[in-house]
Design a protein around this motif. Structure first.
Motif, mmCIF file in Angstrom:
data_model
loop_
_atom_site.group_PDB
_atom_site.id
_atom_site.type_symbol
_atom_site.label_atom_id
_atom_site.label_comp_id
_atom_site.label_asym_id
_atom_site.label_seq_id
_atom_site.Cartn_x
_atom_site.Cartn_y
_atom_site.Cartn_z
ATOM 1 N N UNK A 108 -33.597 -59.233 -87.273
ATOM 2 C CA UNK A 108 -32.742 -58.656 -88.282
ATOM 3 C C UNK A 108 -31.673 -57.777 -87.639
ATOM 4 N N UNK A 109 -30.518 -57.811 -88.219
ATOM 5 C CA UNK A 109 -29.420 -56.964 -87.762
ATOM 6 C C UNK A 109 -28.907 -56.205 -88.969
ATOM 7 N N UNK A 110 -29.284 -54.939 -89.063
ATOM 8 C CA UNK A 110 -28.931 -54.146 -90.229
ATOM 9 C C UNK A 110 -27.648 -53.381 -89.974
ATOM 10 N N UNK A 111 -26.763 -53.410 -90.955
ATOM 11 C CA UNK A 111 -25.473 -52.721 -90.877
ATOM 12 C C UNK A 111 -25.331 -51.838 -92.100
ATOM 13 N N UNK A 112 -24.854 -50.626 -91.906
ATOM 14 C CA UNK A 112 -24.620 -49.732 -93.043
ATOM 15 C C UNK A 112 -23.129 -49.502 -93.227
ATOM 16 N N UNK A 113 -22.753 -49.339 -94.485
ATOM 17 C CA UNK A 113 -21.360 -49.027 -94.792
ATOM 18 C C UNK A 113 -21.333 -48.271 -96.110
ATOM 19 N N UNK A 114 -20.305 -47.469 -96.294
ATOM 20 C CA UNK A 114 -20.146 -46.704 -97.532
ATOM 21 C C UNK A 114 -18.694 -46.783 -97.975
ATOM 22 N N UNK A 115 -18.492 -46.871 -99.269
ATOM 23 C CA UNK A 115 -17.148 -46.953 -99.824
ATOM 24 C C UNK A 115 -17.001 -45.970 -100.976
ATOM 25 N N UNK A 116 -15.791 -45.465 -101.136
ATOM 26 C CA UNK A 116 -15.467 -44.596 -102.266
ATOM 27 C C UNK A 116 -14.748 -45.428 -103.324
ATOM 28 N N UNK A 117 -15.189 -45.291 -104.567
ATOM 29 C CA UNK A 117 -14.573 -46.000 -105.692
ATOM 30 C C UNK A 117 -13.991 -44.937 -106.625
ATOM 31 N N UNK A 118 -12.693 -44.991 -106.840
ATOM 32 C CA UNK A 118 -11.992 -43.932 -107.556
ATOM 33 C C UNK A 118 -11.767 -44.291 -109.020
ATOM 34 N N UNK A 119 -11.881 -43.285 -109.866
ATOM 35 C CA UNK A 119 -11.535 -43.383 -111.281
ATOM 36 C C UNK A 119 -10.539 -42.271 -111.591
ATOM 37 N N UNK A 121 -10.828 -39.770 -113.330
ATOM 38 C CA UNK A 121 -11.437 -38.449 -113.497
ATOM 39 C C UNK A 121 -12.457 -38.104 -112.423
ATOM 40 N N UNK A 122 -12.596 -38.911 -111.387
ATOM 41 C CA UNK A 122 -13.554 -38.597 -110.335
ATOM 42 C C UNK A 122 -13.818 -39.789 -109.438
ATOM 43 N N UNK A 123 -14.666 -39.580 -108.442
ATOM 44 C CA UNK A 123 -14.963 -40.604 -107.442
ATOM 45 C C UNK A 123 -16.454 -40.881 -107.395
ATOM 46 N N UNK A 124 -16.801 -42.131 -107.193
ATOM 47 C CA UNK A 124 -18.194 -42.549 -107.031
ATOM 48 C C UNK A 124 -18.344 -43.139 -105.630
ATOM 49 N N UNK A 125 -19.386 -42.736 -104.916
ATOM 50 C CA UNK A 125 -19.631 -43.197 -103.557
ATOM 51 C C UNK A 125 -20.835 -44.138 -103.549
ATOM 52 N N UNK A 126 -20.708 -45.201 -102.793
ATOM 53 C CA UNK A 126 -21.764 -46.215 -102.726
ATOM 54 C C UNK A 126 -22.055 -46.541 -101.272
ATOM 55 N N UNK A 140 -29.497 -49.860 -101.249
ATOM 56 C CA UNK A 140 -28.238 -49.279 -101.691
ATOM 57 C C UNK A 140 -28.488 -47.943 -102.370
ATOM 58 N N UNK A 141 -27.420 -47.164 -102.464
ATOM 59 C CA UNK A 141 -27.492 -45.860 -103.108
ATOM 60 C C UNK A 141 -26.120 -45.529 -103.680
ATOM 61 N N UNK A 142 -26.088 -44.964 -104.899
ATOM 62 C CA UNK A 142 -24.840 -44.601 -105.566
ATOM 63 C C UNK A 142 -24.926 -43.144 -105.993
ATOM 64 N N UNK A 143 -23.858 -42.380 -105.745
ATOM 65 C CA UNK A 143 -23.873 -40.961 -106.092
ATOM 66 C C UNK A 143 -22.449 -40.472 -106.286
#
Length: 242
Positions: A108-119, A121-126, A140-143
């Motif tokens: 297995x080759x695990x890769x992590x990445x995170x992106x910001x999704x903008x609205x 009135x605020x931002x959601x990070x995933x 996955x995680x969303x906050x």
């Protein structure tokens, strides 16, 4: 040239500089810039050796910013690495090329990445953990906030999903969240190999995943608030990991 045995007077005349200026330069104390570059070079060499001569300017630049809080341009890092005579390893490493040889299952080759999704009135990070060999979403995680816990929760979810007892997971770096990811992996004794910046194949898998997420999201008018976007992302990621 003087240190190589050439006469100062004739050399200064040849280069059209003053002889007195040369001697003044010899007596002058090192400038702040020279001292700062010397300190940076020590840190760069330390990071380079700890990575087993794997990291290039991109990863070392990231480590300087994330681990030491040093804001320096990548061009300066490249310059100091050239002066020190070091360079990172290009392309795929040997263990990455041979990672499908495990007798029980594909490595297995695990890769992590995170992106910001903008609205508006605020931002959601995933944050996500992808297995680029088996082409699936592991965790996955969303906050609403971008913290190391965001990455830790994604990794913990991936470990729960991957309940089988298999050889240790090899990890890669992508983006600033990767340092927290690797640190957590090492705490759990799951990262025996130094993490690294992904090659073009792993990065292509990550980019493809986010494009699929983007195409699957409902139109923007349906998530004009962080709460609505967070709900939709969680539902969508749940479907992807099913």
């Amino acid at each position: 040239m003087a240190s190589e045995g050439h006469q100062v007077r004739s050399t200064a005349a040849l280069l059209r500089v003053s002889e007195s200026g040369y001697y003044a330069w010899c007596r002058r104390a090192p400038s702040g810039r020279v001292l700062w570059h010397a300190r940076l070079t020590e840190l760069i060499l330390s990071i380079y050796r700890s990575s087993e001569a794997m990291y290039g300017s991109r990863r070392i630049h990231h480590e300087l910013q994330e681990r030491y809080g040093i804001n320096v341009s990548r061009g300066t890092v490249e310059l100091l690495m050239r002066q020190a005579g070091i360079r990172g390893r290009a392309g795929r490493t040997r263990w990455a090329a041979g990672q499908m040889l495990d007798s029980r299952t594909a490595r297995r080759l695990w890769v992590t990445d995170a992106r910001a999704h903008h609205t508006p009135t605020g931002t959601v990070y995933c944050a996500v953990v992808l297995d680029t060999n088996q082409r699936r979403l592991m965790g996955w995680s969303v906050d609403r906030t971008a913290t190391q816990e965001l990455v830790h929760r994604a990794l913990d979810a991936a470990l729960v999903r991957d309940a089988e007892e298999l050889p240790p997971v090899r990890t890669e770096h992508t983006r600033p969240t990767a340092y927290a990811f690797t640190e957590h992996m090492q705490t759990l004794a799951l990262a025996p190999v130094t993490a690294r910046v992904p090659d073009r194949h792993a990065q292509a898998s990550v980019d493809l995943f986010w494009r699929r997420i983007g195409r699957s999201l409902l139109p923007r008018q349906y998530w004009n608030t962080p709460e609505s976007l967070q709900t939709q992302l969680m539902s969508l990621l749940e479907d992807f990991s099913a």
